[in-house]
Write a protein that holds these residues in place. Structure first.
Motif, short mmCIF file in Angstrom:
data_model
loop_
_atom_site.label_atom_id
_atom_site.label_comp_id
_atom_site.label_asym_id
_atom_site.label_seq_id
_atom_site.Cartn_x
_atom_site.Cartn_y
_atom_site.Cartn_z
N ARG A 65 0.82 -1.22 0.00
CA ARG A 65 0.00 0.00 0.00
C ARG A 65 0.85 1.27 0.00
NH1 ARG A 65 -3.17 -1.08 5.59
NH2 ARG A 65 -3.11 -3.18 4.74
N ASP A 118 2.00 0.22 8.28
CA ASP A 118 1.22 -0.91 7.79
C ASP A 118 0.76 -1.78 8.95
OD1 ASP A 118 0.34 -2.59 5.45
OD2 ASP A 118 1.69 -4.03 6.43
N GLN A 119 1.63 -1.98 9.92
CA GLN A 119 1.27 -2.79 11.09
C GLN A 119 0.17 -2.13 11.92
OE1 GLN A 119 5.12 -3.16 12.93
NE2 GLN A 119 5.75 -4.91 11.65
N ARG A 120 0.06 -0.83 11.84
CA ARG A 120 -0.99 -0.10 12.58
C ARG A 120 -2.27 0.04 11.76
NH1 ARG A 120 0.58 3.06 16.97
NH2 ARG A 120 -0.96 4.65 16.41
N GLY A 121 -2.29 -0.52 10.55
CA GLY A 121 -3.49 -0.49 9.72
C GLY A 121 -3.68 0.79 8.93
N ILE A 122 -2.66 1.62 8.84
CA ILE A 122 -2.74 2.84 8.04
C ILE A 122 -2.74 2.45 6.57
CG2 ILE A 122 -1.60 5.03 7.47
CD1 ILE A 122 -0.56 5.08 10.35
N GLN A 123 -3.66 3.02 5.79
CA GLN A 123 -3.93 2.51 4.45
C GLN A 123 -3.04 3.09 3.36
OE1 GLN A 123 -6.22 -0.01 3.77
NE2 GLN A 123 -6.08 -0.12 6.03
N ALA A 124 -2.54 4.29 3.50
CA ALA A 124 -1.77 4.93 2.42
C ALA A 124 -0.88 6.01 3.02
CB ALA A 124 -2.70 5.52 1.36
N ASP A 127 -2.32 9.09 4.63
CA ASP A 127 -3.01 8.85 5.90
C ASP A 127 -2.08 8.89 7.10
OD1 ASP A 127 -5.35 8.52 4.46
OD2 ASP A 127 -5.07 6.36 4.25
N ASP A 132 0.94 10.57 14.03
CA ASP A 132 1.49 9.23 13.81
C ASP A 132 3.01 9.27 13.79
OD1 ASP A 132 -1.05 7.99 13.53
OD2 ASP A 132 -1.18 8.78 11.48
N GLU A 171 -2.34 11.62 -3.91
CA GLU A 171 -2.46 10.27 -3.37
C GLU A 171 -1.11 9.65 -3.00
OE1 GLU A 171 -2.94 9.80 -7.93
OE2 GLU A 171 -3.44 11.25 -6.35
#
Length: 711
Positions: A65, A118-124, A127, A132, A171
């Motif tokens: 991602r 990524d391990q924290r679920g952040i998508q891009a 974000d 953070d 993006e």
């Protein structure tokens, strides 16, 4: 430099787009440049620094991602410089365009952030918010990372923010890191010294024997090794080029006859050691080389049961015909040279040359590894009105090598002032020139019979050079143990592996602190200090002279701080400079506390004429050096430092402590003991010297003062 930008408004670059501008790479190497869509980007083809490691940017290690965003930002980074106004916000922590090696570490820092996000679920990437990043940095600091490591990561993330917002669509953009507004210091762990000043010098107990053995290889063993290596290479090449027709119809008979002759004479069967000598294997290449046959034919003969049993019962070396001519204490240093062992000796010789050149010039590792054959030409004239001509070494510098726009020059730049070479360095360069071709890198990466893909124009990497030195040390220690010379082994350094980045600091340590510590090089250490003062490493005071300043100042600060403490415990001081010395100890301790960490502090101490205190251990005294009072420089301009080998008893700069007086009496006792075991004329001289030392010690006791008697 072009001012064009790369604005990606719709699509990422085509997968076949070169990562860097092909025009920046020599034509012969352009096919090696990675493409944007490649799963791996090797960095070595993108740099003209020959010692850059063969590392790859592996995009599959970046979470999917975040991968496209970071790949695009990396492509921009390799091609585009940042505006000066943005770089200036970082107070010299950031450059407009990083070197290839720094870019590799920058992308690694990006990958670490992506993995955490990524391990924290952040998508891009968009974000990842400022909060953070604060949490990310906090967790990294809690892991105990060094201040400089965290600082480098923060600068790398700042660069990702700049490149993405300046050149990439929304993006793919990273928000502004909080340290851009709060200041980077708020996000860093406690300060610590960094750079070369924080590098530990190699212990004298380690560097002394290492340098001694390196010089042995260069000056004594080189001819033997190179002759044997040449013989082995000729045998290899002839055997590899040999055809079945060349071997002839009686090849097997010749092999059998050769082995039978050895067996009849009681000689061992040639074998090749593996697994540290615990396993013997068939030396088919050697046997084919000496019998004029094919490797396959020799292998067939050696697999016959008779010769398998004979080799197992009585294995022996695969001797070349080259004899050992060099000696250690009158004994040949080797019984002969083994066909398979000469490769290792050849690598040890190269490692020894590196040690001599790197340590006795003060070059940085990359500068040594970029030297080429012909870099140290013979002087045009051996004599002149000013005395003998010096050998000069022409080479490259890579640190701070940038063009007018601040872009790092991966190929380095020619050094403005050549290095000055002392004789051992010249000999090491000449040995390496015998190994490589004209104009080639002295420390070429590819060996003569390397099985790897050719990599022209590349030197050994820093890691490989350091590994080779460790292998040299291992060989020396095994040799010393096997040959009954354990006292000549190289002890391990208390700080760990020797490493190649520590030689430069160690040279500065020896010049500043123990110029006579290695007797064989005492004069040359003195020459090196003189050379430095004459501009030996003059790069706006950014060379080894800074390290020498720091080491000299550190020794003085430590000495004065210890002396100040001893005076507090009633240590006595005598001599013409006694009162100045007591004052210097108090002022230096109050100002520096015995600790020097920066070059600015070092210069502040060295520029204070009242604090320049040196110890002459041989004369049992301290010199509180004042140029206008010094008697060690008669008939010429006063020097910045005293000549401790010319101390004069009546000099106004001399002072002694109680500690010196004790040592004088101890030495007098040793001299008197020696006098009882030698002929009368020599005994008289020893006794006279002992009486003089005793009288000087007594004079100190009569005249001694301390802070109480001077207050």
């Amino acid at each position: 430099m072009s001012t064009a930008t790369h604005q990606l408004t719709q699509e990422l670059p085509h997968p076949d787009t070169p990562v860097i501008d092909p025009e920046s790479v020599p034509l012969a190497q352009r096919h090696l440049i990675p493409r944007f869509g490649d799963p791996q980007w090797p960095i070595a083809p993108m740099s003209q620094n020959p010692s850059v490691a063969s590392q790859n940017i592996i995009w599959n290690r970046v979470p999917p991602r975040f991968r496209d965003s970071m790949r695009a930002a990396a492509w921009i980074m390799f091609r585009q410089s940042l505006p000066d106004a943005l770089v200036a916000r970082h107070n010299n922590l950031m450059v407009t365009k990083p070197s290839i090696a720094l870019a590799f570490h920058t992308i690694a820092a990006w990958r670490n952030l992506a993995t955490w996000a990524d391990q924290r679920g952040i998508q891009a990437l968009p974000d990842v918010r400022a909060a953070d990043m604060t949490e990310y940095v906090r967790q990294n600091i809690q892991r105990g990372l060094a201040r400089d490591t965290v600082k480098g990561a923060l600068v790398a993330l700042s660069r990702l923010h700049y490149y993405s917002t300046l050149h990439l669509p929304a993006e793919h953009q990273l928000a502004a890191p909080p340290w851009l507004t709060d200041g980077i210091d708020a996000y860093l762990p406690a300060g610590s010294a960094g750079g070369e000043n924080a590098t530990d010098a190699i212990s004298p107990d380690t560097i002394g024997p290492l340098l001694t053995w390196a010089l042995r290889f260069v000056e004594d063993f080189a001819d033997d090794i190179l002759t044997a290596f040449t013989e082995q290479q000729q045998l290899r090449h002839a055997t590899n080029a040999r055809t079945e027709a060349d071997a002839g119809p009686n090849a097997f008979a010749r092999i059998e006859a050769f082995l039978e002759n050895l067996q009849q004479r009681g000689h061992p069967v040639p074998s090749r050691s593996r697994n540290g000598g615990h396993e013997q294997t068939h030396p088919a290449l050697f046997l084919a080389s000496v019998t004029g046959t094919l490797v396959g034919q020799a292998r067939i003969v050696l697999k016959r049961p008779h010769w398998v049993a004979a080799a197992a019962a009585n294995p022996g070396p695969c001797w070349l015909t080259t004899p050992a001519t060099a000696t250690i204490a009158g004994t040949p240093w080797q019984p002969g040279f083994d066909f398979y062992a000469i490769d290792a000796l050849h690598r040890h010789l190269i490692a020894a040359c590196f040690v001599v050149i790197a340590y006795l010039t003060g070059m940085r590792p990359a500068e040594v590894l970029a030297l080429r054959s012909g870099c140290c030409p013979e002087p045009d004239d051996t004599t002149s009105d000013a005395g003998p001509r010096r050998y000069l070494i022409n080479g490259k510098v890579f640190k701070n090598a940038r063009d007018d726009d601040g872009v790092h020059l991966s190929a380095g730049r020619d050094r403005d002032t050549p290095w000055v070479a002392i004789p051992p360095v010249v000999r090491a360069i000449r040995v390496m020139e015998r190994i490589v071709g004209d104009g080639d890198l002295l420390f070429e990466r590819d060996t003569p019979h390397s099985t790897r893909t050719p990599n022209p124009g590349r030197s050994l990497t820093h890691t490989t050079a350091a590994h080779r030195i460790e292998k040299l040390i291992t060989w020396v220690n095994e040799y010393a143990q096997t040959n009954g010379r354990p006292a000549e082994a190289i002890p391990p350094d208390p700080s760990g592996g020797t490493g190649i980045s520590r030689f430069r600091r160690t040279l500065a340590w020896h010049i500043a602190r123990r110029p006579g510590g290695l007797a064989a090089l005492a004069v040359q250490y003195g020459h090196l200090r003189t050379i430095v003062s004459e501009g030996y490493s003059n790069r706006s005071r950014d060379g080894i002279d800074k390290l020498i300043d720091v080491e000299t100042a550190r020794e003085i600060a430590e000495r004065l701080s210890d002396l100040n403490e001893a005076i507090g415990y009633n240590e006595g001081i005598s001599g013409p400079a006694a009162r100045r010395l007591i004052d210097a100890a108090a002022r230096a301790h109050h100002r520096f506390g015995g600790i020097i960490t920066t070059h600015r502090q070092a210069r502040a101490l060295l520029d204070d004429p009242g604090l320049t205190v040196f110890e002459n251990q041989r004369a049992f005294l301290l010199c509180n050096y004042a140029r206008d009072k010094a008697l060690c420089h008669p008939g010429r301009a006063k020097a910045e430092n005293p000549s401790l080998d010319r101390c004069q008893p009546l000099c106004a700069n001399i002072a002694r402590t109680d500690h010196h007086a004790v040592r004088m009496l101890q030495h007098a006792g040793r001299l008197q003991a020696q006098a009882g075991a030698v002929p009368t004329p020599l005994a008289d001289r020893l006794n006279a010297e002992a009486e003089a030392l005793t009288a000087q010690a007594q004079q100190h006791l009569d005249d001694r003062i301390n802070d109480r008697t001077t207050s």
